[in-house]
Design a protein around this motif. Structure first.
Motif, PDB file in Angstrom:
ATOM      1  N   ALA A 176       0.819  -1.214   0.000  1.00  0.00           N
ATOM      2  CA  ALA A 176       0.000   0.000   0.000  1.00  0.00           C
ATOM      3  C   ALA A 176       0.854   1.265   0.000  1.00  0.00           C
ATOM      4  N   ARG A 177       0.370   2.233  -0.763  1.00  0.00           N
ATOM      5  CA  ARG A 177       1.102   3.498  -0.908  1.00  0.00           C
ATOM      6  C   ARG A 177       0.117   4.660  -0.868  1.00  0.00           C
ATOM      7  N   ALA A 178       0.416   5.635  -0.040  1.00  0.00           N
ATOM      8  CA  ALA A 178      -0.433   6.814   0.100  1.00  0.00           C
ATOM      9  C   ALA A 178       0.331   8.052  -0.354  1.00  0.00           C
ATOM     10  N   SER A 179      -0.376   9.184  -0.399  1.00  0.00           N
ATOM     11  CA  SER A 179       0.239  10.430  -0.861  1.00  0.00           C
ATOM     12  C   SER A 179      -0.040  11.557   0.120  1.00  0.00           C
ATOM     13  N   LEU A 180       0.972  12.384   0.339  1.00  0.00           N
ATOM     14  CA  LEU A 180       0.802  13.553   1.198  1.00  0.00           C
ATOM     15  C   LEU A 180      -0.086  14.575   0.504  1.00  0.00           C
ATOM     16  N   SER A 181      -0.957  15.192   1.290  1.00  0.00           N
ATOM     17  CA  SER A 181      -1.838  16.225   0.754  1.00  0.00           C
ATOM     18  C   SER A 181      -2.068  17.274   1.834  1.00  0.00           C
ATOM     19  N   GLY A 182      -1.156  18.232   1.912  1.00  0.00           N
ATOM     20  CA  GLY A 182      -1.271  19.262   2.937  1.00  0.00           C
ATOM     21  C   GLY A 182      -1.110  18.681   4.328  1.00  0.00           C
ATOM     22  N   CYS A 183      -2.137  18.853   5.157  1.00  0.00           N
ATOM     23  CA  CYS A 183      -2.100  18.354   6.539  1.00  0.00           C
ATOM     24  C   CYS A 183      -2.788  17.004   6.689  1.00  0.00           C
ATOM     25  N   SER A 184      -2.906  16.279   5.604  1.00  0.00           N
ATOM     26  CA  SER A 184      -3.496  14.944   5.655  1.00  0.00           C
ATOM     27  C   SER A 184      -2.800  14.047   4.645  1.00  0.00           C
ATOM     28  N   VAL A 185      -3.190  12.787   4.633  1.00  0.00           N
ATOM     29  CA  VAL A 185      -2.603  11.796   3.733  1.00  0.00           C
ATOM     30  C   VAL A 185      -3.735  11.059   3.037  1.00  0.00           C
ATOM     31  N   LEU A 186      -3.642  10.904   1.715  1.00  0.00           N
ATOM     32  CA  LEU A 186      -4.691  10.257   0.932  1.00  0.00           C
ATOM     33  C   LEU A 186      -4.260   8.849   0.548  1.00  0.00           C
ATOM     34  N   LEU A 187      -5.184   7.911   0.721  1.00  0.00           N
ATOM     35  CA  LEU A 187      -4.898   6.506   0.454  1.00  0.00           C
ATOM     36  C   LEU A 187      -6.049   5.884  -0.326  1.00  0.00           C
ATOM     37  N   ALA A 188      -5.725   5.255  -1.462  1.00  0.00           N
ATOM     38  CA  ALA A 188      -6.725   4.548  -2.269  1.00  0.00           C
ATOM     39  C   ALA A 188      -6.605   3.054  -1.987  1.00  0.00           C
ATOM     40  N   VAL A 189      -7.731   2.405  -1.670  1.00  0.00           N
ATOM     41  CA  VAL A 189      -7.702   0.992  -1.294  1.00  0.00           C
ATOM     42  C   VAL A 189      -8.807   0.216  -2.000  1.00  0.00           C
ATOM     43  N   GLU A 190      -8.665  -1.116  -1.936  1.00  0.00           N
ATOM     44  CA  GLU A 190      -9.673  -2.003  -2.502  1.00  0.00           C
ATOM     45  C   GLU A 190     -10.767  -2.271  -1.467  1.00  0.00           C
ATOM     46  N   THR A 191     -11.735  -3.094  -1.862  1.00  0.00           N
ATOM     47  CA  THR A 191     -12.907  -3.346  -1.017  1.00  0.00           C
ATOM     48  C   THR A 191     -12.537  -3.928   0.346  1.00  0.00           C
ATOM     49  N   ALA A 233       4.206   8.781  -0.176  1.00  0.00           N
ATOM     50  CA  ALA A 233       4.956   9.545  -1.170  1.00  0.00           C
ATOM     51  C   ALA A 233       4.666  11.034  -1.026  1.00  0.00           C
ATOM     52  N   GLY A 234       5.648  11.841  -1.411  1.00  0.00           N
ATOM     53  CA  GLY A 234       5.485  13.282  -1.383  1.00  0.00           C
ATOM     54  C   GLY A 234       4.895  13.798  -2.684  1.00  0.00           C
ATOM     55  N   GLU A 235       4.904  15.106  -2.846  1.00  0.00           N
ATOM     56  CA  GLU A 235       4.351  15.714  -4.053  1.00  0.00           C
ATOM     57  C   GLU A 235       5.155  15.352  -5.299  1.00  0.00           C
ATOM     58  N   ASP A 236       6.425  14.962  -5.099  1.00  0.00           N
ATOM     59  CA  ASP A 236       7.260  14.559  -6.231  1.00  0.00           C
ATOM     60  C   ASP A 236       7.049  13.099  -6.617  1.00  0.00           C
ATOM     61  N   ASN A 237       6.113  12.432  -5.921  1.00  0.00           N
ATOM     62  CA  ASN A 237       5.745  11.040  -6.184  1.00  0.00           C
ATOM     63  C   ASN A 237       6.807  10.037  -5.737  1.00  0.00           C
ATOM     64  N   TRP A 263     -11.263   5.995  -1.582  1.00  0.00           N
ATOM     65  CA  TRP A 263     -10.222   6.863  -1.045  1.00  0.00           C
ATOM     66  C   TRP A 263     -10.481   7.145   0.423  1.00  0.00           C
ATOM     67  N   PHE A 264      -9.389   7.163   1.191  1.00  0.00           N
ATOM     68  CA  PHE A 264      -9.456   7.500   2.612  1.00  0.00           C
ATOM     69  C   PHE A 264      -8.543   8.683   2.890  1.00  0.00           C
ATOM     70  N   GLN A 265      -9.005   9.552   3.764  1.00  0.00           N
ATOM     71  CA  GLN A 265      -8.191  10.674   4.224  1.00  0.00           C
ATOM     72  C   GLN A 265      -7.711  10.362   5.634  1.00  0.00           C
ATOM     73  N   LEU A 266      -6.396  10.248   5.790  1.00  0.00           N
ATOM     74  CA  LEU A 266      -5.798   9.932   7.084  1.00  0.00           C
ATOM     75  C   LEU A 266      -5.235  11.190   7.728  1.00  0.00           C
ATOM     76  N   GLY A 267      -5.373  11.282   9.044  1.00  0.00           N
ATOM     77  CA  GLY A 267      -4.726  12.358   9.775  1.00  0.00           C
ATOM     78  C   GLY A 267      -3.230  12.091   9.858  1.00  0.00           C
ATOM     79  N   LEU A 268      -2.451  13.098  10.241  1.00  0.00           N
ATOM     80  CA  LEU A 268      -0.997  12.935  10.293  1.00  0.00           C
ATOM     81  C   LEU A 268      -0.583  11.844  11.269  1.00  0.00           C
ATOM     82  N   GLU A 269      -1.201  11.825  12.451  1.00  0.00           N
ATOM     83  CA  GLU A 269      -0.843  10.806  13.447  1.00  0.00           C
ATOM     84  C   GLU A 269      -1.223   9.413  12.961  1.00  0.00           C
ATOM     85  N   GLU A 270      -2.393   9.288  12.341  1.00  0.00           N
ATOM     86  CA  GLU A 270      -2.840   7.987  11.838  1.00  0.00           C
ATOM     87  C   GLU A 270      -1.889   7.463  10.763  1.00  0.00           C
ATOM     88  N   ALA A 271      -1.545   8.329   9.819  1.00  0.00           N
ATOM     89  CA  ALA A 271      -0.683   7.917   8.711  1.00  0.00           C
ATOM     90  C   ALA A 271       0.706   7.525   9.206  1.00  0.00           C
TER      91      ALA A 271
END
Length: 240
Positions: free
Chosen positions: A35-50, A95-99, A74-82
């Protein structure tokens, strides 16, 4: 103040499916899928299966985001959760904004930049999560977190959590702060839990500092003279 279960059979359901086992299954699933998520400001975005959607929901990590995609959730994770999934459970890459995937140190520095008190909040968050408490944001109650014994669908939150850092002079430093906070917690049937994070003279330059930090737990409740007097009378009557 003990747990307040929601409906008949809720406690039995929680005992039959411990939170520790749910988190363990989530950890295994995320590891297997790389699994791989992406930073998005003050949260982290994660795409997952069922399957992972169900596990994230049951383990109470993040919140689902409604999108037009049908094959992914898609799930939005808080900083502590991520950071907990990435650093403590080692089951998520971020991953950061540079992927490019960030290492633990770069991720730590990024989150410190976005949230100044992140080191102390993360120490408190991981401290309770490792004890299998479920933590959700406590903004609506004027606290940092609310802690549940199991999933919020089965039980009401038991503790209102405030995190205090070294040199923190902003909260709970005068009696009026204590009085207001305790009254609020009492009105929503929660016990105030204060976590004092002590860095023991060390800085927070890297996540390794977490091992040198210590936490003091302190529960604070409102003392009722009338209630104490009633208990005293009952005790006296029982001894006659």
């Amino acid at each position: 103040m003990g747990p307040r279960w929601k409906g008949k059979g809720a406690e039995a359901k929680a005992l039959a499916d411990p939170m520790s086992e749910i988190v363990s299954r989530l950890q295994s699933s995320l590891l297997q899928s790389n699994a791989r998520a992406s930073l998005s400001g003050c949260s982290v975005l994660l795409a997952v299966e069922t399957e992972q959607t169900e596990l994230l929901t049951r383990a109470c990590f993040g919140k689902p985001i409604i999108t037009a995609e049908k094959d992914k959730q898609w799930f939005q994770l808080g900083l502590e959760e991520a950071f907990y999934l990435c650093y403590s459970l080692k089951c998520l890459k971020i991953a950061g904004e540079d992927n490019f995937v960030k290492n633990d140190l770069d991720l730590w520095l990024y989150m410190k930049l976005k949230k100044e008190n992140f080191p102390d909040f993360y120490k408190a968050y991981s401290h309770l999560r490792m004890k299998n408490w479920v933590l959700r944001p406590g903004l609506q109650y004027g606290v940092d977190f609310v802690a549940y014994r199991h999933h919020p669908s089965l039980v009401h939150s038991e503790y209102a959590v405030i995190v205090l850092s070294e040199g923190d002079v902003g909260r709970l430093r005068v009696w009026s702060d204590f009085h207001c906070t305790i009254r609020l917690c009492g009105s929503v049937a929660k016990t105030l839990l204060v976590l004092n994070v002590d860095r023991n003279g060390h800085g927070a330059l890297a996540p390794s500092c977490l091992e040198r930090c210590s936490i003091e737990e302190c529960t604070i409740t409102r003392w009722s003279p009338e209630q104490s007097r009633d208990h005293q009378k009952a005790s006296e009557n029982g001894t006659k």
